[in-house]
Design a protein around this motif. Structure first.
Motif, PDB file in Angstrom:
ATOM      1  N   MET A  86       0.843  -1.197   0.000  1.00  6.05           N
ATOM      2  CA  MET A  86       0.000   0.000   0.000  1.00  6.05           C
ATOM      3  C   MET A  86       0.873   1.239   0.000  1.00  6.05           C
ATOM      4  O   MET A  86       1.872   1.318   0.718  1.00  6.05           O
ATOM      5  CB  MET A  86      -0.939   0.012   1.200  1.00  6.05           C
ATOM      6  N   VAL A  87       0.467   2.199  -0.820  1.00  5.52           N
ATOM      7  CA  VAL A  87       1.122   3.503  -0.898  1.00  5.52           C
ATOM      8  C   VAL A  87       0.104   4.546  -0.470  1.00  5.52           C
ATOM      9  O   VAL A  87      -1.001   4.593  -1.005  1.00  5.52           O
ATOM     10  CB  VAL A  87       1.631   3.791  -2.326  1.00  5.52           C
ATOM     11  N   GLN A 148       7.590  10.043  -2.859  1.00  6.65           N
ATOM     12  CA  GLN A 148       6.491   9.131  -3.163  1.00  6.65           C
ATOM     13  C   GLN A 148       6.959   7.974  -4.045  1.00  6.65           C
ATOM     14  O   GLN A 148       6.499   6.841  -3.878  1.00  6.65           O
ATOM     15  CB  GLN A 148       5.345   9.894  -3.834  1.00  6.65           C
ATOM     16  N   ARG A 149       7.893   8.241  -4.942  1.00 10.17           N
ATOM     17  CA  ARG A 149       8.453   7.152  -5.747  1.00 10.17           C
ATOM     18  C   ARG A 149       9.247   6.182  -4.882  1.00 10.17           C
ATOM     19  O   ARG A 149       9.219   4.961  -5.102  1.00 10.17           O
ATOM     20  CB  ARG A 149       9.319   7.718  -6.868  1.00 10.17           C
ATOM     21  N   ALA A 153       8.590   2.224  -4.376  1.00 13.28           N
ATOM     22  CA  ALA A 153       9.670   1.239  -4.441  1.00 13.28           C
ATOM     23  C   ALA A 153       9.712   0.389  -3.183  1.00 13.28           C
ATOM     24  O   ALA A 153       9.952  -0.825  -3.242  1.00 13.28           O
ATOM     25  CB  ALA A 153      11.009   1.945  -4.658  1.00 13.28           C
ATOM     26  N   ARG A 154       9.494   1.018  -2.030  1.00 10.64           N
ATOM     27  CA  ARG A 154       9.502   0.267  -0.767  1.00 10.64           C
ATOM     28  C   ARG A 154       8.405  -0.787  -0.751  1.00 10.64           C
ATOM     29  O   ARG A 154       8.622  -1.928  -0.309  1.00 10.64           O
ATOM     30  CB  ARG A 154       9.342   1.222   0.417  1.00 10.64           C
ATOM     31  N   ALA A 155       7.213  -0.417  -1.223  1.00 11.87           N
ATOM     32  CA  ALA A 155       6.125  -1.395  -1.282  1.00 11.87           C
ATOM     33  C   ALA A 155       6.452  -2.513  -2.269  1.00 11.87           C
ATOM     34  O   ALA A 155       6.209  -3.691  -1.993  1.00 11.87           O
ATOM     35  CB  ALA A 155       4.824  -0.700  -1.671  1.00 11.87           C
ATOM     36  N   LEU A 156       7.022  -2.169  -3.417  1.00 14.76           N
ATOM     37  CA  LEU A 156       7.364  -3.172  -4.423  1.00 14.76           C
ATOM     38  C   LEU A 156       8.457  -4.124  -3.940  1.00 14.76           C
ATOM     39  O   LEU A 156       8.498  -5.289  -4.356  1.00 14.76           O
ATOM     40  CB  LEU A 156       7.823  -2.489  -5.709  1.00 14.76           C
ATOM     41  N   SER A 164      -2.063  -1.367  -3.614  1.00 15.67           N
ATOM     42  CA  SER A 164      -3.117  -0.385  -3.408  1.00 15.67           C
ATOM     43  C   SER A 164      -2.492   0.999  -3.298  1.00 15.67           C
ATOM     44  O   SER A 164      -1.466   1.168  -2.635  1.00 15.67           O
ATOM     45  CB  SER A 164      -3.900  -0.700  -2.126  1.00 15.67           C
ATOM     46  N   PHE A 165      -3.117   1.964  -3.934  1.00 19.51           N
ATOM     47  CA  PHE A 165      -2.643   3.350  -3.904  1.00 19.51           C
ATOM     48  C   PHE A 165      -3.778   4.233  -3.407  1.00 19.51           C
ATOM     49  O   PHE A 165      -4.850   4.252  -4.011  1.00 19.51           O
ATOM     50  CB  PHE A 165      -2.224   3.817  -5.298  1.00 19.51           C
ATOM     51  N   ASP A 166      -3.524   4.975  -2.331  1.00 19.49           N
ATOM     52  CA  ASP A 166      -4.538   5.865  -1.770  1.00 19.49           C
ATOM     53  C   ASP A 166      -4.204   7.313  -2.148  1.00 19.49           C
ATOM     54  O   ASP A 166      -3.447   7.980  -1.456  1.00 19.49           O
ATOM     55  CB  ASP A 166      -4.597   5.712  -0.253  1.00 19.49           C
ATOM     56  N   GLU A 167      -4.744   7.764  -3.271  1.00 19.42           N
ATOM     57  CA  GLU A 167      -4.516   9.120  -3.777  1.00 19.42           C
ATOM     58  C   GLU A 167      -3.030   9.500  -3.658  1.00 19.42           C
ATOM     59  O   GLU A 167      -2.668  10.454  -2.959  1.00 19.42           O
ATOM     60  CB  GLU A 167      -5.415  10.118  -3.048  1.00 19.42           C
TER      61      GLU A 167
END
Length: 247
Positions: A86-87, A148-149, A153-156, A164-167
């Protein structure tokens, strides 16, 4: 890959989600749009077990995280959460750790990865988002778009099956939004399974395989981007798009 049925969530007397249902297939990009307060972010938080629901079911790759309001055991839930990244709107990077170490930490602590292996994955993911040269920088040295990038990367780095991306661009200046959306476009082209809450309607129209419109805690309408943006059926969808696109 993900199935949500009859999901209900309350905060006190406020009913935020009122029987929400959706499905996400493997390799699909699904965008969720709608007015503020419609329950979009809360839905993501419930799917990622950051909020508990009162009723409904969340099925992850055929296994129930929660079935008819009854949750699976903690070990089962932990295993499912490892499949999901999740981001957030804010980057939530560890300020005292370098960029590279931000990507390594969860691999080492949660996945018990060896340091060398975690470092290799971290550098691979930083290369993927175009920030390998920032590996030894600290979060305070980054622009908002770069931070944010790094969060993506941390989530990946945890090798999730679903992102999941929250705005993810809501906290960014317009000129920095494009670099984050470019990374997400690349992920969509690689068929990463993604569930994206966004106010970037042009991005949703261009990238999403399917678009879900939410309002007042309900899924009002869903379909292809072509269906939703050019031939909406529900009056609430039409009114939202007319207002937002006019702006």
């Amino acid at each position: 890959m993900l199935k949500v049925e009859g999901l209900c969530k309350r905060f006190g007397q406020l009913e935020v989600l009122r029987g929400v249902g959706l499905e996400v297939d493997r390799g699909e990009t699904v965008a969720i749009i709608g007015p503020s307060g419609s329950g979009k972010s809360t839905l993501l938080r419930c799917i990622n077990y950051q909020e508990r629901i009162e009723a409904g079911s969340i099925i992850v790759e055929g296994a129930p995280m929660v079935q008819d309001g009854v949750y699976a055991g903690e070990a089962e839930i932990r295993a499912m959460r490892r499949k999901m990244g999740m981001v957030f709107q804010s980057y939530n990077l560890f300020p005292h750790l370098s960029v590279k170490r931000n990507l390594m930490e969860a691999q080492i602590v949660v996945q018990k990865a060896e340091k060398a292996a975690a470092e290799a994955v971290a550098m691979e993911m930083l290369q993927k988002v175009g920030l390998a040269d920032k590996a030894n920088s600290y979060p305070y040295e980054l622009s908002g778009g770069q931070a944010q990038r790094v969060a993506i990367a941390r989530a990946l780095a945890m090798k999730p099956d679903l992102m999941s991306f929250d705005e993810p661009t809501s906290a960014l200046d317009p000129e920095l939004t494009g670099e984050v959306l470019a990374v997400m476009r690349d992920l969509a082209r690689e068929h990463m399974t993604m569930l994206v809450v966004t106010h970037e309607l042009a991005f949703a129209r261009e990238v999403a395989d399917r678009v879900i419109f939410m309002a007042d805690g309900l899924v009002v309408e869903q379909g292809t981007a072509q269906d939703i943006f050019y031939n909406p059926q529900h009056e609430r969808t039409k009114a939202f798009l007319k207002q937002v696109l006019a702006l």
